[in-house]
Design a protein around this motif. Structure first.
Motif, short mmCIF file in Angstrom:
data_model
loop_
_atom_site.label_atom_id
_atom_site.label_comp_id
_atom_site.label_asym_id
_atom_site.label_seq_id
_atom_site.Cartn_x
_atom_site.Cartn_y
_atom_site.Cartn_z
N UNK A 241 13.96 1.48 -31.21
CA UNK A 241 13.78 2.63 -32.10
C UNK A 241 13.72 3.93 -31.30
N UNK A 242 12.94 3.93 -30.22
CA UNK A 242 12.79 5.15 -29.42
C UNK A 242 14.13 5.62 -28.88
N UNK A 243 14.89 4.71 -28.26
CA UNK A 243 16.13 5.12 -27.61
C UNK A 243 17.22 5.44 -28.63
N UNK A 244 17.20 4.78 -29.78
CA UNK A 244 18.18 5.11 -30.83
C UNK A 244 17.91 6.51 -31.39
N UNK B 101 24.97 4.35 -30.73
CA UNK B 101 25.46 3.10 -31.31
C UNK B 101 25.02 1.87 -30.51
N UNK B 102 25.19 1.84 -29.17
CA UNK B 102 24.71 0.67 -28.42
C UNK B 102 23.19 0.47 -28.53
N UNK C 15 23.26 0.00 -18.46
CA UNK C 15 24.23 0.54 -17.49
C UNK C 15 25.20 1.49 -18.19
N UNK C 16 25.67 1.10 -19.38
CA UNK C 16 26.56 1.97 -20.14
C UNK C 16 25.85 3.22 -20.64
N UNK C 17 24.71 3.02 -21.32
CA UNK C 17 24.08 4.16 -21.99
C UNK C 17 23.46 5.14 -21.00
N UNK C 18 22.93 4.66 -19.88
CA UNK C 18 22.38 5.58 -18.88
C UNK C 18 23.48 6.40 -18.22
N UNK C 19 24.64 5.80 -18.00
CA UNK C 19 25.76 6.55 -17.42
C UNK C 19 26.16 7.70 -18.33
N UNK C 20 26.30 7.41 -19.62
CA UNK C 20 26.70 8.45 -20.57
C UNK C 20 25.58 9.48 -20.74
N UNK C 21 24.33 9.02 -20.83
CA UNK C 21 23.21 9.94 -21.04
C UNK C 21 23.06 10.91 -19.88
N UNK C 22 23.07 10.38 -18.67
CA UNK C 22 22.96 11.28 -17.51
C UNK C 22 24.17 12.19 -17.40
N UNK D 210 14.17 20.58 -27.20
CA UNK D 210 14.43 19.32 -27.90
C UNK D 210 15.17 18.32 -27.04
N UNK D 211 16.13 18.79 -26.22
CA UNK D 211 16.85 17.89 -25.34
C UNK D 211 15.93 17.30 -24.27
N UNK D 212 14.88 18.04 -23.91
CA UNK D 212 13.89 17.47 -22.99
C UNK D 212 13.21 16.26 -23.60
N UNK D 213 12.87 16.33 -24.88
CA UNK D 213 12.30 15.17 -25.57
C UNK D 213 13.31 14.03 -25.65
N UNK D 214 14.57 14.38 -25.93
CA UNK D 214 15.61 13.35 -25.98
C UNK D 214 15.79 12.68 -24.63
N UNK D 215 15.75 13.46 -23.55
CA UNK D 215 15.87 12.91 -22.20
C UNK D 215 14.74 11.92 -21.91
N UNK D 216 13.53 12.27 -22.31
CA UNK D 216 12.40 11.37 -22.08
C UNK D 216 12.58 10.05 -22.81
N UNK D 217 13.28 10.09 -23.94
CA UNK D 217 13.45 8.88 -24.75
C UNK D 217 14.63 8.02 -24.32
N UNK D 218 15.57 8.57 -23.55
CA UNK D 218 16.79 7.80 -23.28
C UNK D 218 17.13 7.63 -21.80
#
Length: 413
Positions: free
Chosen positions: A85-88, A189-190, A24-31, A116-124
């Motif tokens: 590992x993937x999401x970190x 970090x989370x 809930x925390x990390x998806x809010x910040x990621x989006x 590159x951010x597209x790859x990061x988006x897929x991972x997080x």
């Protein structure tokens, strides 16, 4: 005489709820940083660097396309190794690339950064989180996914004003530096610290249930994933088209610019409300029936938009926003119900890839049809027909017993 003083213990969250609150925390910040904030930076980048709107927006579209194409790979990784590992790595990469974005000078560099951010988006973003939470027992799964999407639904509410204030106060480059720091602290970090034993216990417990499921490569399930992907591609296409063109449609119907902006903003609030209703009703949710109902609700909402006056417009906002917002967690629940736990990440990625392509095509397709002379009413009728087609495409069967023995249910939840 000694008196023993016993302090009350704080309640401990089980592994499923620890994961849900972490996501809930990390998806809010990621989006907030990797999706919604981009629109705030378009104008200042264009002003300083002299780029056109199409050229600037194209970098974001590239990121969206890459994230959709990489989604099955990310889901398959979660199936085999879990999310930590993937999401970190993904969130660390995202923070580093936002930092690089703050120093961009050329358009090709911006496109490389967003590739590159597209790859990061897929991972997080949602797919890896859903692939993990989908291994919970059925009642916990629905509540956890509804919780994550309900909280993350506030990402635009938080980060659009925040990014706007930062740009106005510090300039767009310094604003991106701060957002990169927020992304690192709020996601990397989370993911590194809190996706450890919790996710391993959920993945280990799901292995026992996965052994009872039929093979995910059977013809029935291969057909089901294609139909499910088609349904979500159509519904996503309609949703993205409406979000992109709603303001102009309302202006064409004689509404003021203030009313049009308020109605467009109301879609987000209605989406959160729909997810909260799903959270309250999660124990009795039947995902296949819910998906069909949501597609029909989208159709009815588009019909409301054809009515004259503000009443029809607000009815559209409430119904369409709630239905579209609830489609996101429903997609995860459907994949978890229809396919074995061992392959749910890969299947979720396959469905998410097609849905993302539909999302990318929606605004462009409506713009193209408008240029060819299709009017607003004809466009709304066409989109309503696509929603009904999406409802008809929803088909499939649950791959696992909906009521596992009590001992198994406790182990997974």
């Amino acid at each position: 005489m000694r008196v023993a003083l016993t302090l009350p213990r704080l309640p401990q969250l089980d592994s499923g709820w620890r994961l849900a609150w972490t996501f809930a925390l990390t998806e809010t910040v990621s989006y907030g940083v990797l999706h919604y904030a981009f629109s705030v930076f378009m104008v200042p980048m264009e002003t300083e660097l002299g780029w056109s709107r199409a050229a600037t927006a194209g970098s974001f579209s590239l990121g969206l396309l890459v994230s959709g194409l990489a989604a099955p790979w990310a889901g398959a990784w979660v199936d085999r190794h879990g999310p930590r590992a993937l999401m970190t790595v993904g969130s660390t990469l995202g923070a580093a690339l936002v930092l690089a974005w703050a120093h961009v000078q050329t358009l090709p560099a911006l496109y490389l950064i967003w590739l590159g951010l597209g790859l990061a988006r897929a991972a997080v973003l949602y797919e890896p989180a859903f692939a993990t939470l989908s291994r919970l027992s059925a009642p916990r799964r629905a509540r956890a996914i509804a919780l994550v999407t309900g909280v993350a639904g506030f990402a635009s509410t938080i980060f659009l004003p925040l990014a706007t204030w930062l740009v106005a106060s510090l300039g767009w480059r310094a604003a991106l530096l701060l957002l990169a720091a927020i992304l690192a602290v709020g996601t990397a970090a989370p993911h590194a610290l809190w996706l450890g034993d919790s996710s391993r216990s959920v993945l280990h417990a799901s292995e026992e249930l996965a052994g009872r499921a039929p093979a995910s490569s059977s013809p029935t399930h291969n057909a089901s994933v294609r139909w499910l992907a088609l349904a979500f591609a159509l519904s996503s296409l309609v949703a993205s088209a409406v979000h992109a063109h709603l303001v102009s449609w309302l202006l064409q119907r004689g509404h003021s610019a203030t009313f049009a902006a308020a109605a467009a903003g109301g879609l987000g609030a209605a989406a959160v409300a729909g997810r909260l209703v799903l959270l309250a009703l999660s124990n009795g949710v039947a995902p296949l029936s819910l998906m069909r109902a949501l597609c029909v609700a989208q159709t009815l909402a588009l019909g409301c938009l054809l009515l004259s006056g503000s009443t029809g417009a607000w009815a559209f906002v409430a119904l369409f926003g709630a239905a579209t917002g609830t489609l996101t967690p429903t997609r995860a629940l459907l994949v978890a119900e229809m396919f074995p736990a061992a392959s749910v990440g890969r299947r979720a990625g396959q469905v998410g890839r097609i849905a993302t392509l539909g999302q990318a095509l929606g605004p462009w397709g409506v713009g193209l049809l408008s240029a060819w002379g299709l009017g607003e009413e004809g466009m709304l009728l066409l989109l309503a027909a696509l929603c009904l087609l999406a409802a008809a495409a929803v088909r499939g069967e649950s791959s696992v017993d909906a009521s596992p023995p009590a001992s198994e249910t406790r182990s997974v939840s």
